[in-house]
Scaffold this motif. Sequence first.
Motif, PDB file in Angstrom:
ATOM      1  N   ASP A 256      -4.177   5.443  -0.772  1.00 17.61           N
ATOM      2  CA  ASP A 256      -4.966   4.210  -0.685  1.00 17.61           C
ATOM      3  C   ASP A 256      -6.389   4.443  -1.169  1.00 17.61           C
ATOM      4  OD1 ASP A 256      -6.865   2.262   0.781  1.00 17.61           O
ATOM      5  OD2 ASP A 256      -4.900   1.328   1.084  1.00 17.61           O
ATOM      6  N   ALA A 257      -7.007   5.519  -0.670  1.00 17.33           N
ATOM      7  CA  ALA A 257      -8.398   5.797  -1.033  1.00 17.33           C
ATOM      8  C   ALA A 257      -8.538   6.158  -2.503  1.00 17.33           C
ATOM      9  CB  ALA A 257      -8.939   6.930  -0.152  1.00 17.33           C
ATOM     10  N   ALA A 258      -7.660   7.022  -3.003  1.00 19.88           N
ATOM     11  CA  ALA A 258      -7.756   7.447  -4.407  1.00 19.88           C
ATOM     12  C   ALA A 258      -7.515   6.282  -5.359  1.00 19.88           C
ATOM     13  CB  ALA A 258      -6.759   8.573  -4.672  1.00 19.88           C
ATOM     14  N   SER A 259      -6.586   5.406  -5.017  1.00 16.38           N
ATOM     15  CA  SER A 259      -6.297   4.273  -5.894  1.00 16.38           C
ATOM     16  C   SER A 259      -7.393   3.216  -5.851  1.00 16.38           C
ATOM     17  CB  SER A 259      -4.948   3.642  -5.524  1.00 16.38           C
ATOM     18  OG  SER A 259      -4.954   3.137  -4.204  1.00 16.38           O
TER      19      SER A 259
ATOM     20  N   ASP B 201      -5.769   0.021   6.676  1.00 18.54           N
ATOM     21  CA  ASP B 201      -6.717  -0.256   7.756  1.00 18.54           C
ATOM     22  C   ASP B 201      -7.679   0.912   7.962  1.00 18.54           C
ATOM     23  OD1 ASP B 201      -5.461  -2.673   8.100  1.00 18.54           O
ATOM     24  OD2 ASP B 201      -4.421  -2.123   9.952  1.00 18.54           O
ATOM     25  N   ALA B 202      -7.173   2.141   7.846  1.00 15.89           N
ATOM     26  CA  ALA B 202      -8.032   3.307   8.032  1.00 15.89           C
ATOM     27  C   ALA B 202      -9.088   3.402   6.937  1.00 15.89           C
ATOM     28  CB  ALA B 202      -7.188   4.579   8.074  1.00 15.89           C
ATOM     29  N   VAL B 203      -8.681   3.179   5.696  1.00 16.65           N
ATOM     30  CA  VAL B 203      -9.644   3.253   4.590  1.00 16.65           C
ATOM     31  C   VAL B 203     -10.633   2.093   4.676  1.00 16.65           C
ATOM     32  CG1 VAL B 203      -9.919   3.266   2.084  1.00 16.65           C
ATOM     33  CG2 VAL B 203      -8.035   4.531   3.137  1.00 16.65           C
ATOM     34  N   ASP B 204     -10.165   0.913   5.049  1.00 15.02           N
ATOM     35  CA  ASP B 204     -11.085  -0.211   5.250  1.00 15.02           C
ATOM     36  C   ASP B 204     -12.156   0.159   6.266  1.00 15.02           C
ATOM     37  OD1 ASP B 204      -9.858  -1.914   3.470  1.00 15.02           O
ATOM     38  OD2 ASP B 204      -8.745  -3.048   4.997  1.00 15.02           O
ATOM     39  N   ALA B 205     -11.746   0.807   7.364  1.00 19.26           N
ATOM     40  CA  ALA B 205     -12.704   1.202   8.403  1.00 19.26           C
ATOM     41  C   ALA B 205     -13.716   2.210   7.866  1.00 19.26           C
ATOM     42  CB  ALA B 205     -11.957   1.781   9.606  1.00 19.26           C
ATOM     43  N   ALA B 206     -13.240   3.165   7.052  1.00 24.39           N
ATOM     44  CA  ALA B 206     -14.138   4.170   6.483  1.00 24.39           C
ATOM     45  C   ALA B 206     -15.120   3.537   5.501  1.00 24.39           C
ATOM     46  CB  ALA B 206     -13.319   5.261   5.785  1.00 24.39           C
ATOM     47  N   VAL B 207     -14.629   2.624   4.683  1.00 28.62           N
ATOM     48  CA  VAL B 207     -15.504   1.945   3.711  1.00 28.62           C
ATOM     49  C   VAL B 207     -16.594   1.172   4.431  1.00 28.62           C
ATOM     50  CG1 VAL B 207     -15.563   0.075   2.008  1.00 28.62           C
ATOM     51  CG2 VAL B 207     -13.769   1.815   1.886  1.00 28.62           C
TER      52      VAL B 207
ATOM     53  N   CYS C  44      -7.862  -2.759  -1.873  1.00 26.18           N
ATOM     54  CA  CYS C  44      -6.588  -2.056  -1.742  1.00 26.18           C
ATOM     55  C   CYS C  44      -5.568  -2.599  -2.737  1.00 26.18           C
ATOM     56  CB  CYS C  44      -6.069  -2.220  -0.318  1.00 26.18           C
ATOM     57  SG  CYS C  44      -4.447  -1.499  -0.039  1.00 26.18           S
ATOM     58  N   VAL C  45      -4.829  -1.687  -3.383  1.00 26.41           N
ATOM     59  CA  VAL C  45      -3.833  -2.095  -4.387  1.00 26.41           C
ATOM     60  C   VAL C  45      -2.433  -1.588  -4.059  1.00 26.41           C
ATOM     61  CG1 VAL C  45      -5.544  -2.183  -6.235  1.00 26.41           C
ATOM     62  CG2 VAL C  45      -4.285  -0.045  -5.824  1.00 26.41           C
ATOM     63  N   THR C  46      -2.247  -0.948  -2.902  1.00 26.36           N
ATOM     64  CA  THR C  46      -0.987  -0.246  -2.655  1.00 26.36           C
ATOM     65  C   THR C  46       0.211  -1.159  -2.400  1.00 26.36           C
ATOM     66  OG1 THR C  46      -1.628   0.024  -0.330  1.00 26.36           O
ATOM     67  CG2 THR C  46      -2.089   1.860  -1.825  1.00 26.36           C
ATOM     68  N   LYS C  47      -0.030  -2.442  -2.113  1.00 25.04           N
ATOM     69  CA  LYS C  47       1.102  -3.353  -1.906  1.00 25.04           C
ATOM     70  C   LYS C  47       1.997  -3.429  -3.136  1.00 25.04           C
ATOM     71  CE  LYS C  47      -0.124  -6.655   1.702  1.00 25.04           C
ATOM     72  NZ  LYS C  47      -0.365  -8.089   2.005  1.00 25.04           N
TER      73      LYS C  47
END
Length: 513
Positions: free
Chosen positions: A42-45, A388-394, A404-407
Amino acid sequence: MSALTSLNSRRRNAEITDLGHEPTVDVLVIGGGVTGVGVALDAASRGLSVVLAERHDLAYGTSRWSSKLVHGGLRYLASGRVKIAYESAVERGTLIERNAPHLIRPLPQVVPLLPSTGLWRAGLIRTGYFAGDLLRMAARTPSHTLPRSHKVTSVQMRSYAPTIRTAGLRGGLVFWDGQLVDDSRLVVAIARTAAGYGAKILTRCAATDVTDHGATLHDTVTDTDIPIRARSVINASGVWASQVAKDVTVRPSRGTHLVFPREAFNGLAAGLTVPVGGETSRFVFALPADGRVYVGLTDEDAPGPIPDVPRATEAEIDFLIDTINTALAKPLSREDMLGTYSGLRPLVDTGSGQASDVSRKHAIIASANGPITVIGGKLTTYRRMAEDAVDAAVERHGLHARACVTKNLPLVGATDRDTLSMIPAPPRLVRRYGTEAVKVLNMAAHNPTLLEPVAVGVDTTMAEFLFAVQHEGALDEADILDRRTRLGLSPADREAAAPSARGALLSSDGIHH
Protein backbone atom coordinates in the motif's frame (compact mmCIF):
# COMPACT_ATOMS: atom_id res chain seq x y z
CA MET A 1 8.95 -11.65 -15.58
CA SER A 2 10.21 -8.33 -14.35
CA ALA A 3 13.42 -8.48 -12.35
CA LEU A 4 11.87 -5.77 -10.18
CA THR A 5 9.58 -8.32 -8.54
CA SER A 6 12.21 -11.03 -8.00
CA LEU A 7 13.33 -11.58 -4.42
CA ASN A 8 16.59 -13.43 -3.71
CA SER A 9 19.64 -13.21 -1.50
CA ARG A 10 21.61 -11.14 -4.02
CA ARG A 11 18.92 -8.45 -4.04
CA ARG A 12 18.61 -8.64 -0.26
CA ASN A 13 22.34 -8.09 0.23
CA ALA A 14 22.36 -5.16 -2.21
CA GLU A 15 19.44 -3.47 -0.47
CA ILE A 16 21.00 -3.88 2.96
CA THR A 17 24.16 -2.27 1.57
CA ASP A 18 22.06 0.59 0.16
CA LEU A 19 20.55 1.18 3.60
CA GLY A 20 24.03 1.71 4.98
CA HIS A 21 24.46 4.62 2.53
CA GLU A 22 20.93 6.05 2.80
CA PRO A 23 19.33 4.89 6.07
CA THR A 24 16.23 7.14 5.94
CA VAL A 25 12.90 5.97 4.52
CA ASP A 26 9.30 7.13 4.62
CA VAL A 27 7.86 3.95 6.13
CA LEU A 28 9.45 1.14 8.12
CA VAL A 29 7.16 -1.88 8.37
CA ILE A 30 7.85 -4.48 11.06
CA GLY A 31 6.47 -7.92 10.27
CA GLY A 32 6.37 -10.05 7.12
CA GLY A 33 2.96 -11.66 7.44
CA VAL A 34 0.00 -10.84 5.23
CA THR A 35 -0.72 -7.56 7.03
CA GLY A 36 2.90 -6.39 6.95
CA VAL A 37 3.43 -7.10 3.27
CA GLY A 38 0.02 -5.53 2.61
CA VAL A 39 1.19 -2.36 4.36
CA ALA A 40 4.43 -2.39 2.35
CA LEU A 41 2.51 -2.69 -0.92
CA ASP A 42 0.00 0.00 0.00
CA ALA A 43 2.71 2.46 1.01
CA ALA A 44 5.05 1.73 -1.90
CA SER A 45 2.25 1.98 -4.46
CA ARG A 46 1.44 5.45 -3.07
CA GLY A 47 4.97 6.57 -3.93
CA LEU A 48 6.49 6.25 -0.45
CA SER A 49 9.90 4.70 0.19
CA VAL A 50 9.48 1.52 2.21
CA VAL A 51 11.56 -0.99 4.15
CA LEU A 52 9.93 -4.12 5.53
CA ALA A 53 11.82 -5.98 8.26
CA GLU A 54 10.91 -9.58 9.12
CA ARG A 55 12.98 -11.44 11.68
CA HIS A 56 12.30 -14.86 10.12
CA ASP A 57 10.74 -15.43 6.71
CA LEU A 58 7.69 -14.21 4.82
CA ALA A 59 4.51 -15.83 6.20
CA TYR A 60 6.52 -17.37 9.03
CA GLY A 61 3.83 -16.76 11.67
CA THR A 62 0.04 -16.78 11.66
CA SER A 63 -0.36 -16.10 7.95
CA ARG A 64 0.65 -19.64 6.91
CA TRP A 65 -1.59 -21.39 9.43
CA SER A 66 -5.02 -20.32 8.17
CA SER A 67 -7.90 -22.40 6.79
CA LYS A 68 -6.92 -20.96 3.39
CA LEU A 69 -10.38 -19.48 2.99
CA VAL A 70 -11.12 -16.02 1.62
CA HIS A 71 -14.51 -15.78 3.23
CA GLY A 72 -17.38 -13.36 3.05
CA GLY A 73 -17.90 -12.94 6.77
CA LEU A 74 -20.93 -15.20 7.08
CA ARG A 75 -20.10 -16.27 10.63
CA TYR A 76 -20.13 -12.65 11.80
CA LEU A 77 -23.75 -12.18 10.78
CA ALA A 78 -24.82 -14.76 13.38
CA SER A 79 -23.60 -12.44 16.14
CA GLY A 80 -24.96 -9.29 14.52
CA ARG A 81 -21.58 -7.92 13.37
CA VAL A 82 -22.92 -6.75 10.04
CA LYS A 83 -20.23 -4.14 9.38
CA ILE A 84 -17.40 -6.68 9.76
CA ALA A 85 -19.30 -9.19 7.61
CA TYR A 86 -19.82 -6.62 4.86
CA GLU A 87 -16.16 -5.58 4.95
CA SER A 88 -15.15 -9.24 4.57
CA ALA A 89 -17.50 -9.70 1.62
CA VAL A 90 -16.14 -6.61 -0.12
CA GLU A 91 -12.51 -7.64 0.39
CA ARG A 92 -13.26 -11.19 -0.74
CA GLY A 93 -14.68 -9.79 -3.98
CA THR A 94 -11.65 -7.56 -4.49
CA LEU A 95 -9.27 -10.50 -4.05
CA ILE A 96 -11.12 -13.05 -6.14
CA GLU A 97 -11.98 -10.66 -8.98
CA ARG A 98 -9.01 -8.29 -9.27
CA ASN A 99 -6.09 -8.73 -6.87
CA ALA A 100 -5.42 -12.47 -7.07
CA PRO A 101 -7.83 -14.52 -9.20
CA HIS A 102 -4.98 -16.92 -9.95
CA LEU A 103 -4.58 -17.84 -6.27
CA ILE A 104 -8.26 -18.00 -5.29
CA ARG A 105 -10.96 -20.28 -6.61
CA PRO A 106 -14.69 -20.45 -5.88
CA LEU A 107 -15.30 -23.29 -3.42
CA PRO A 108 -18.68 -24.89 -2.74
CA GLN A 109 -19.22 -25.64 0.93
CA VAL A 110 -21.86 -28.22 1.81
CA VAL A 111 -23.77 -28.89 5.02
CA PRO A 112 -25.19 -32.42 5.08
CA LEU A 113 -28.75 -32.60 6.40
CA LEU A 114 -28.42 -35.54 8.76
CA PRO A 115 -30.73 -36.53 11.62
CA SER A 116 -28.46 -34.59 14.02
CA THR A 117 -29.29 -31.42 12.02
CA GLY A 118 -32.95 -30.93 12.84
CA LEU A 119 -35.41 -28.86 10.85
CA TRP A 120 -34.97 -25.82 13.08
CA ARG A 121 -31.19 -25.80 12.73
CA ALA A 122 -31.37 -26.52 9.00
CA GLY A 123 -33.72 -23.55 8.62
CA LEU A 124 -31.33 -21.37 10.60
CA ILE A 125 -28.41 -22.38 8.38
CA ARG A 126 -30.46 -21.79 5.22
CA THR A 127 -31.41 -18.32 6.49
CA GLY A 128 -27.75 -17.58 7.18
CA TYR A 129 -26.80 -18.68 3.68
CA PHE A 130 -29.48 -16.44 2.20
CA ALA A 131 -28.01 -13.54 4.20
CA GLY A 132 -24.61 -14.50 2.77
CA ASP A 133 -26.10 -14.25 -0.73
CA LEU A 134 -27.30 -10.74 0.10
CA LEU A 135 -23.82 -9.85 1.36
CA ARG A 136 -22.29 -11.08 -1.90
CA MET A 137 -24.72 -8.98 -3.92
CA ALA A 138 -24.12 -5.93 -1.72
CA ALA A 139 -20.38 -6.37 -2.29
CA ARG A 140 -21.09 -6.60 -6.05
CA THR A 141 -19.40 -9.94 -6.52
CA PRO A 142 -21.11 -11.51 -9.56
CA SER A 143 -23.00 -14.78 -9.26
CA HIS A 144 -20.98 -16.29 -12.12
CA THR A 145 -17.98 -16.04 -9.75
CA LEU A 146 -19.74 -17.11 -6.56
CA PRO A 147 -23.10 -18.79 -7.30
CA ARG A 148 -26.03 -18.30 -4.96
CA SER A 149 -26.66 -20.84 -2.22
CA HIS A 150 -29.19 -23.62 -2.73
CA LYS A 151 -30.36 -27.01 -1.51
CA VAL A 152 -29.08 -30.26 -3.08
CA THR A 153 -30.39 -33.81 -3.13
CA SER A 154 -28.83 -36.73 -1.32
CA VAL A 155 -27.30 -37.95 -4.59
CA GLN A 156 -25.75 -34.54 -5.25
CA MET A 157 -24.56 -34.39 -1.66
CA ARG A 158 -22.69 -37.68 -2.09
CA SER A 159 -21.09 -36.41 -5.31
CA TYR A 160 -19.67 -33.50 -3.32
CA ALA A 161 -18.68 -35.65 -0.34
CA PRO A 162 -18.44 -39.37 -1.21
CA THR A 163 -17.65 -40.43 2.36
CA ILE A 164 -20.76 -38.80 3.84
CA ARG A 165 -22.97 -40.82 6.17
CA THR A 166 -26.04 -41.93 4.19
CA ALA A 167 -28.31 -43.15 6.99
CA GLY A 168 -31.03 -40.53 7.37
CA LEU A 169 -29.39 -38.17 4.86
CA ARG A 170 -31.99 -35.83 3.40
CA GLY A 171 -29.81 -33.78 1.08
CA GLY A 172 -27.67 -30.80 1.88
CA LEU A 173 -27.20 -27.04 1.70
CA VAL A 174 -24.53 -25.46 -0.52
CA PHE A 175 -22.88 -22.06 -0.09
CA TRP A 176 -20.01 -20.70 -2.19
CA ASP A 177 -16.97 -18.93 -0.82
CA GLY A 178 -13.37 -18.28 -1.86
CA GLN A 179 -10.44 -20.63 -1.25
CA LEU A 180 -6.75 -19.83 -1.46
CA VAL A 181 -4.55 -22.39 -3.12
CA ASP A 182 -2.05 -21.48 -0.39
CA ASP A 183 -1.98 -18.66 2.16
CA SER A 184 1.84 -18.43 2.06
CA ARG A 185 1.78 -17.95 -1.70
CA LEU A 186 -0.54 -14.97 -1.25
CA VAL A 187 1.92 -13.38 1.19
CA VAL A 188 4.86 -13.94 -1.18
CA ALA A 189 2.89 -12.52 -4.12
CA ILE A 190 2.03 -9.37 -2.16
CA ALA A 191 5.65 -8.96 -1.03
CA ARG A 192 6.97 -9.35 -4.55
CA THR A 193 4.42 -6.87 -5.89
CA ALA A 194 5.55 -4.39 -3.23
CA ALA A 195 9.16 -5.02 -4.29
CA GLY A 196 8.13 -4.15 -7.83
CA TYR A 197 7.13 -0.72 -6.52
CA GLY A 198 10.51 -0.30 -4.87
CA ALA A 199 9.90 -1.64 -1.36
CA LYS A 200 12.91 -3.29 0.29
CA ILE A 201 11.71 -6.67 1.60
CA LEU A 202 14.28 -7.79 4.16
CA THR A 203 13.82 -11.17 5.79
CA ARG A 204 16.13 -12.40 8.56
CA CYS A 205 16.18 -8.82 9.89
CA ALA A 206 14.93 -8.39 13.45
CA ALA A 207 13.83 -4.90 14.52
CA THR A 208 15.06 -3.72 17.93
CA ASP A 209 15.00 -0.38 19.78
CA VAL A 210 11.83 0.58 17.91
CA THR A 211 10.56 4.17 18.20
CA ASP A 212 8.13 6.18 16.11
CA HIS A 213 11.06 7.37 13.98
CA GLY A 214 13.21 4.31 13.41
CA ALA A 215 14.79 1.16 14.73
CA THR A 216 17.90 -0.96 14.62
CA LEU A 217 17.70 -3.90 12.22
CA HIS A 218 19.77 -6.92 13.18
CA ASP A 219 20.73 -8.96 10.14
CA THR A 220 20.81 -12.50 11.50
CA VAL A 221 22.55 -13.77 8.35
CA THR A 222 25.67 -11.66 8.88
CA ASP A 223 25.15 -10.86 12.59
CA THR A 224 25.38 -7.12 11.94
CA ASP A 225 23.26 -4.14 13.01
CA ILE A 226 21.79 -1.58 10.63
CA PRO A 227 20.43 1.67 12.12
CA ILE A 228 17.45 2.96 10.14
CA ARG A 229 15.61 6.26 10.36
CA ALA A 230 11.99 6.39 9.27
CA ARG A 231 9.44 9.17 8.98
CA SER A 232 6.89 6.63 10.20
CA VAL A 233 7.00 3.13 11.69
CA ILE A 234 4.16 0.62 11.37
CA ASN A 235 4.09 -2.40 13.65
CA ALA A 236 2.43 -5.31 11.83
CA SER A 237 3.98 -8.12 13.83
CA GLY A 238 0.71 -9.85 14.72
CA VAL A 239 0.75 -11.89 17.92
CA TRP A 240 4.19 -10.44 18.68
CA ALA A 241 2.90 -6.83 18.46
CA SER A 242 3.26 -6.21 22.20
CA GLN A 243 6.97 -7.07 21.98
CA VAL A 244 7.39 -4.15 19.56
CA ALA A 245 4.92 -1.69 21.13
CA LYS A 246 4.73 -2.20 24.90
CA ASP A 247 1.38 -0.41 25.31
CA VAL A 248 -0.40 -2.84 22.96
CA THR A 249 -2.09 -5.88 24.49
CA VAL A 250 -2.80 -8.91 22.32
CA ARG A 251 -5.06 -11.83 23.19
CA PRO A 252 -3.82 -14.82 21.16
CA SER A 253 -6.36 -17.42 20.12
CA ARG A 254 -5.17 -20.78 18.79
CA GLY A 255 -6.74 -22.28 15.70
CA THR A 256 -5.75 -25.88 14.94
CA HIS A 257 -6.12 -27.93 11.75
CA LEU A 258 -5.52 -31.59 10.97
CA VAL A 259 -3.98 -32.62 7.65
CA PHE A 260 -5.33 -35.72 5.88
CA PRO A 261 -4.57 -37.26 2.49
CA ARG A 262 -7.40 -36.64 0.05
CA GLU A 263 -7.88 -40.40 -0.22
CA ALA A 264 -9.18 -40.40 3.36
CA PHE A 265 -12.21 -38.51 2.05
CA ASN A 266 -12.35 -40.40 -1.27
CA GLY A 267 -11.97 -37.36 -3.49
CA LEU A 268 -13.81 -34.68 -1.52
CA ALA A 269 -15.03 -32.08 -4.07
CA ALA A 270 -16.31 -29.40 -1.71
CA GLY A 271 -15.76 -28.00 1.72
CA LEU A 272 -17.64 -30.30 4.08
CA THR A 273 -19.25 -28.20 6.82
CA VAL A 274 -20.29 -30.07 9.97
CA PRO A 275 -22.22 -28.35 12.79
CA VAL A 276 -20.71 -28.63 16.26
CA GLY A 277 -23.16 -30.30 18.60
CA GLY A 278 -24.80 -28.03 21.15
CA GLU A 279 -23.79 -24.77 19.40
CA THR A 280 -25.82 -22.77 16.89
CA SER A 281 -23.16 -21.03 14.82
CA ARG A 282 -20.00 -23.10 15.13
CA PHE A 283 -18.82 -25.62 12.54
CA VAL A 284 -15.89 -27.87 11.72
CA PHE A 285 -14.72 -27.84 8.09
CA ALA A 286 -13.02 -30.42 5.90
CA LEU A 287 -11.42 -28.43 3.06
CA PRO A 288 -9.84 -30.12 0.02
CA ALA A 289 -6.70 -28.54 -1.47
CA ASP A 290 -4.00 -29.97 -3.74
CA GLY A 291 -4.17 -33.61 -2.74
CA ARG A 292 -4.85 -32.95 0.93
CA VAL A 293 -7.82 -32.23 3.15
CA TYR A 294 -7.54 -29.76 6.04
CA VAL A 295 -9.91 -30.34 8.94
CA GLY A 296 -10.40 -27.43 11.31
CA LEU A 297 -10.65 -25.40 13.23
CA THR A 298 -10.53 -24.69 16.92
CA ASP A 299 -10.74 -21.36 18.74
CA GLU A 300 -8.95 -21.58 22.08
CA ASP A 301 -7.37 -18.97 24.30
CA ALA A 302 -3.57 -19.28 24.20
CA PRO A 303 -2.12 -17.30 27.13
CA GLY A 304 1.53 -17.31 28.10
CA PRO A 305 4.73 -17.08 26.05
CA ILE A 306 4.17 -17.00 22.29
CA PRO A 307 5.94 -19.83 20.46
CA ASP A 308 7.36 -19.38 16.97
CA VAL A 309 5.50 -22.52 15.88
CA PRO A 310 2.36 -23.32 17.93
CA ARG A 311 1.37 -26.94 18.49
CA ALA A 312 -2.00 -28.66 18.53
CA THR A 313 -3.19 -30.04 21.84
CA GLU A 314 -4.47 -33.58 22.26
CA ALA A 315 -7.90 -32.20 23.17
CA GLU A 316 -8.09 -30.17 19.96
CA ILE A 317 -7.18 -33.17 17.81
CA ASP A 318 -9.83 -35.28 19.53
CA PHE A 319 -12.46 -32.54 19.16
CA LEU A 320 -11.87 -32.12 15.41
CA ILE A 321 -11.84 -35.86 14.68
CA ASP A 322 -14.90 -36.52 16.82
CA THR A 323 -16.88 -33.69 15.20
CA ILE A 324 -16.04 -34.51 11.57
CA ASN A 325 -16.79 -38.18 12.23
CA THR A 326 -20.41 -37.36 13.06
CA ALA A 327 -20.93 -36.81 9.32
CA LEU A 328 -18.82 -39.66 7.90
CA ALA A 329 -19.85 -43.22 7.04
CA LYS A 330 -16.42 -44.54 8.00
CA PRO A 331 -14.84 -42.76 10.99
CA LEU A 332 -11.36 -41.31 10.70
CA SER A 333 -8.65 -41.83 13.29
CA ARG A 334 -5.28 -40.32 14.17
CA GLU A 335 -3.61 -43.02 12.08
CA ASP A 336 -5.19 -41.46 8.97
CA MET A 337 -3.55 -38.06 9.56
CA LEU A 338 -0.50 -36.72 7.73
CA GLY A 339 0.10 -34.04 10.36
CA THR A 340 -1.34 -31.05 12.19
CA TYR A 341 -0.78 -27.31 12.28
CA SER A 342 -1.84 -24.49 14.57
CA GLY A 343 -1.81 -20.73 14.30
CA LEU A 344 -2.34 -17.90 16.78
CA ARG A 345 -4.86 -15.21 15.88
CA PRO A 346 -3.67 -11.75 17.00
CA LEU A 347 -6.96 -10.63 18.57
CA VAL A 348 -7.36 -7.26 20.26
CA ASP A 349 -7.65 -7.88 23.99
CA THR A 350 -11.06 -6.74 25.21
CA GLY A 351 -10.60 -8.40 28.59
CA SER A 352 -13.68 -10.61 28.60
CA GLY A 353 -15.56 -13.39 26.83
CA GLN A 354 -14.44 -16.61 25.23
CA ALA A 355 -11.89 -16.45 22.42
CA SER A 356 -14.59 -17.28 19.87
CA ASP A 357 -16.56 -14.23 21.06
CA VAL A 358 -13.75 -11.70 20.73
CA SER A 359 -14.24 -9.31 17.82
CA ARG A 360 -12.26 -9.95 14.64
CA LYS A 361 -12.37 -6.25 13.78
CA HIS A 362 -8.93 -4.76 13.31
CA ALA A 363 -7.60 -1.80 15.25
CA ILE A 364 -5.06 0.92 14.53
CA ILE A 365 -3.23 1.98 17.69
CA ALA A 366 -0.87 4.95 17.79
CA SER A 367 1.63 4.74 20.65
CA ALA A 368 2.73 8.01 22.27
CA ASN A 369 6.41 7.64 21.37
CA GLY A 370 6.28 4.39 19.48
CA PRO A 371 5.03 2.98 16.20
CA ILE A 372 1.55 2.80 14.75
CA THR A 373 0.29 -0.73 15.39
CA VAL A 374 -2.21 -2.55 13.19
CA ILE A 375 -3.71 -5.51 15.01
CA GLY A 376 -6.66 -7.91 14.86
CA GLY A 377 -8.58 -8.56 11.68
CA LYS A 378 -8.12 -11.58 9.47
CA LEU A 379 -6.42 -12.71 6.31
CA THR A 380 -9.34 -11.80 4.04
CA THR A 381 -9.27 -8.15 5.09
CA TYR A 382 -5.50 -7.61 5.04
CA ARG A 383 -5.78 -5.03 2.23
CA ARG A 384 -8.23 -2.85 4.14
CA MET A 385 -6.12 -3.14 7.29
CA ALA A 386 -3.06 -2.01 5.35
CA GLU A 387 -4.92 0.92 3.83
CA ASP A 388 -6.10 2.10 7.25
CA ALA A 389 -2.61 1.75 8.74
CA VAL A 390 -0.95 3.76 5.97
CA ASP A 391 -3.70 6.39 6.14
CA ALA A 392 -2.94 6.75 9.86
CA ALA A 393 0.79 7.10 9.19
CA VAL A 394 0.25 9.69 6.45
CA GLU A 395 -1.99 11.76 8.72
CA ARG A 396 0.16 11.45 11.83
CA HIS A 397 3.48 12.28 10.17
CA GLY A 398 2.36 14.50 7.29
CA LEU A 399 3.74 12.18 4.60
CA HIS A 400 3.31 13.21 0.98
CA ALA A 401 1.54 10.23 -0.54
CA ARG A 402 -0.88 9.48 -3.32
CA ALA A 403 -4.29 7.98 -2.66
CA CYS A 404 -4.57 4.23 -2.05
CA VAL A 405 -4.69 2.20 -5.28
CA THR A 406 -4.64 -1.39 -4.01
CA LYS A 407 -8.34 -2.08 -4.65
CA ASN A 408 -7.58 -2.43 -8.33
CA LEU A 409 -3.95 -3.53 -8.22
CA PRO A 410 -3.28 -7.06 -9.54
CA LEU A 411 -0.62 -9.01 -7.68
CA VAL A 412 2.30 -10.72 -9.39
CA GLY A 413 0.94 -13.51 -11.61
CA ALA A 414 -2.63 -12.21 -11.66
CA THR A 415 -4.83 -11.91 -14.74
CA ASP A 416 -8.44 -12.61 -15.63
CA ARG A 417 -9.75 -16.17 -15.51
CA ASP A 418 -10.22 -16.46 -19.26
CA THR A 419 -6.54 -15.67 -19.80
CA LEU A 420 -5.52 -18.01 -16.99
CA SER A 421 -7.39 -20.87 -18.68
CA MET A 422 -5.30 -20.43 -21.83
CA ILE A 423 -1.83 -20.38 -20.25
CA PRO A 424 0.23 -23.25 -21.75
CA ALA A 425 1.17 -24.86 -18.45
CA PRO A 426 -0.21 -27.59 -16.20
CA PRO A 427 -3.31 -26.38 -14.28
CA ARG A 428 -1.61 -27.08 -10.96
CA LEU A 429 1.16 -24.60 -11.80
CA VAL A 430 -1.31 -22.01 -13.09
CA ARG A 431 -3.23 -22.21 -9.79
CA ARG A 432 -0.03 -21.52 -7.86
CA TYR A 433 1.83 -19.12 -10.15
CA GLY A 434 -0.72 -17.62 -12.53
CA THR A 435 0.94 -16.00 -15.54
CA GLU A 436 4.34 -16.97 -14.13
CA ALA A 437 3.62 -20.69 -14.57
CA VAL A 438 5.39 -20.52 -17.92
CA LYS A 439 8.42 -18.98 -16.20
CA VAL A 440 8.52 -21.92 -13.81
CA LEU A 441 8.46 -24.32 -16.77
CA ASN A 442 11.28 -22.33 -18.36
CA MET A 443 13.46 -23.11 -15.36
CA ALA A 444 13.71 -26.57 -16.95
CA ALA A 445 14.29 -25.37 -20.51
CA HIS A 446 17.76 -26.94 -20.65
CA ASN A 447 17.09 -29.80 -18.24
CA PRO A 448 13.63 -31.43 -18.49
CA THR A 449 14.34 -33.60 -15.45
CA LEU A 450 13.74 -30.48 -13.34
CA LEU A 451 10.02 -31.03 -14.00
CA GLU A 452 10.07 -34.39 -12.26
CA PRO A 453 8.65 -34.62 -8.70
CA VAL A 454 11.14 -33.95 -5.93
CA ALA A 455 9.88 -37.00 -3.99
CA VAL A 456 7.61 -39.98 -4.46
CA GLY A 457 3.94 -39.18 -3.94
CA VAL A 458 4.19 -35.39 -4.38
CA ASP A 459 3.62 -33.13 -7.40
CA THR A 460 6.16 -30.42 -6.56
CA THR A 461 9.12 -30.21 -8.94
CA MET A 462 12.74 -29.09 -8.74
CA ALA A 463 11.85 -26.22 -11.08
CA GLU A 464 9.56 -24.87 -8.37
CA PHE A 465 12.33 -25.17 -5.79
CA LEU A 466 14.70 -23.22 -8.03
CA PHE A 467 12.03 -20.59 -8.70
CA ALA A 468 11.53 -20.20 -4.94
CA VAL A 469 15.23 -19.48 -4.41
CA GLN A 470 15.83 -17.25 -7.44
CA HIS A 471 12.56 -15.26 -7.48
CA GLU A 472 10.59 -15.77 -4.26
CA GLY A 473 13.15 -14.96 -1.58
CA ALA A 474 13.70 -18.45 -0.16
CA LEU A 475 17.02 -18.44 1.70
CA ASP A 476 17.13 -21.92 3.24
CA GLU A 477 15.52 -25.36 3.20
CA ALA A 478 12.73 -24.40 5.58
CA ASP A 479 11.74 -21.44 3.41
CA ILE A 480 11.40 -23.79 0.43
CA LEU A 481 9.73 -26.73 2.15
CA ASP A 482 7.56 -25.04 4.77
CA ARG A 483 6.47 -21.79 3.14
CA ARG A 484 7.01 -21.66 -0.64
CA THR A 485 5.71 -25.18 -1.38
CA ARG A 486 4.10 -26.37 1.92
CA LEU A 487 5.50 -29.87 1.61
CA GLY A 488 6.34 -29.52 5.29
CA LEU A 489 2.68 -29.95 6.25
CA SER A 490 3.40 -33.66 5.88
CA PRO A 491 6.51 -34.55 7.91
CA ALA A 492 7.13 -37.61 5.70
CA ASP A 493 6.98 -35.52 2.49
CA ARG A 494 9.25 -32.92 4.05
CA GLU A 495 11.90 -35.48 4.91
CA ALA A 496 11.75 -37.04 1.43
CA ALA A 497 12.06 -33.66 -0.34
CA ALA A 498 14.77 -32.16 1.87
CA PRO A 499 17.72 -33.35 -0.29
CA SER A 500 16.17 -31.69 -3.34
CA ALA A 501 15.74 -28.45 -1.40
CA ARG A 502 19.42 -28.51 -0.50
CA GLY A 503 20.22 -29.17 -4.13
CA ALA A 504 18.16 -26.17 -5.25
CA LEU A 505 20.09 -23.91 -2.89
CA LEU A 506 23.43 -25.25 -4.18
CA SER A 507 22.31 -25.01 -7.83
CA SER A 508 21.40 -21.37 -7.27
CA ASP A 509 24.67 -20.66 -5.47
CA GLY A 510 25.35 -17.51 -7.46
CA ILE A 511 21.98 -16.16 -6.43
CA HIS A 512 21.89 -17.57 -2.91
CA HIS A 513 25.25 -16.24 -1.85
